[in-house]
Design a protein around this motif. Sequence first.
Motif, PDB file in Angstrom:
ATOM      1  N   ASP A  15       0.815  -1.217   0.000  1.00 31.82           N
ATOM      2  CA  ASP A  15       0.000   0.000   0.000  1.00 31.82           C
ATOM      3  C   ASP A  15       0.855   1.276   0.000  1.00 31.82           C
ATOM      4  N   LYS A  17       2.589   2.580   2.349  1.00 32.76           N
ATOM      5  CA  LYS A  17       2.582   3.349   3.594  1.00 32.76           C
ATOM      6  C   LYS A  17       3.791   3.092   4.483  1.00 32.76           C
ATOM      7  N   GLN A  18       4.450   1.963   4.290  1.00 33.82           N
ATOM      8  CA  GLN A  18       5.607   1.622   5.117  1.00 33.82           C
ATOM      9  C   GLN A  18       6.787   1.231   4.245  1.00 33.82           C
ATOM     10  N   ASP A  32       7.743   4.813   8.590  1.00 35.34           N
ATOM     11  CA  ASP A  32       6.544   5.412   8.020  1.00 35.34           C
ATOM     12  C   ASP A  32       6.970   6.117   6.727  1.00 35.34           C
ATOM     13  N   SER A  34       5.434   8.163   4.724  1.00 37.83           N
ATOM     14  CA  SER A  34       5.034   9.559   4.519  1.00 37.83           C
ATOM     15  C   SER A  34       5.815  10.533   5.399  1.00 37.83           C
TER      16      SER A  34
END
Length: 197
Positions: A15, A17-18, A32, A34
């Motif tokens: 996804d 995100k990581q 993380d 972002s």
Amino acid sequence: MMFSLDVEAVMFSSDGKQIASASEDKTIRLWDASTGNHQKTLADHSDWVTAVVFSPDGKQITSASCDQTVRLWDVGASLHSVRLFGTSLGALRKFRKWHREIETPGTITTFTFSADGQFLRTNLGLFKVGDTGFNGGLSLKGGWICYGVAPVFLILPGLQPSCYDVRGDYITIGFADGRVLCLKFDCRALEQLFNLK
């Protein structure tokens, strides 16, 4: 993101995100994507971590090490203390509870999950992600081409293999004198011969 030792591999989760990173200090770190914040350090290998990959569903991280093991880690469980104590305190404690280990016949340097998440395709062959461990596959060990842990073909003593790669039934070997050898094996027949299924 800042590392103190050489990073051997990095991988985004599906996804995005990581990020997982693998390094010479025998750890895997979760970040993380972002914010760049360090989320957790996974630590229990006894040698360099050479490769890391997220499962297709993002729920597991799989790491490979020079200690000749593959370890599967539960992402949700590893981040439990982060959820309880926040990123500052939760990231400090190392997570050492992998939930599955597969011993390998050599060091894995590259791998990917199959689309269904049931197998790992590696530079040493195919591994089943489950209790059965190594599920065959071609590899090069001690001058022998092996299927699983069984030697099947001896490289001539005068030749010095320096690298190899496996794709399905084919193994390609590079030698110190500049030669390259590509051989095809009937892996289905070898599986039946060695009762790996």
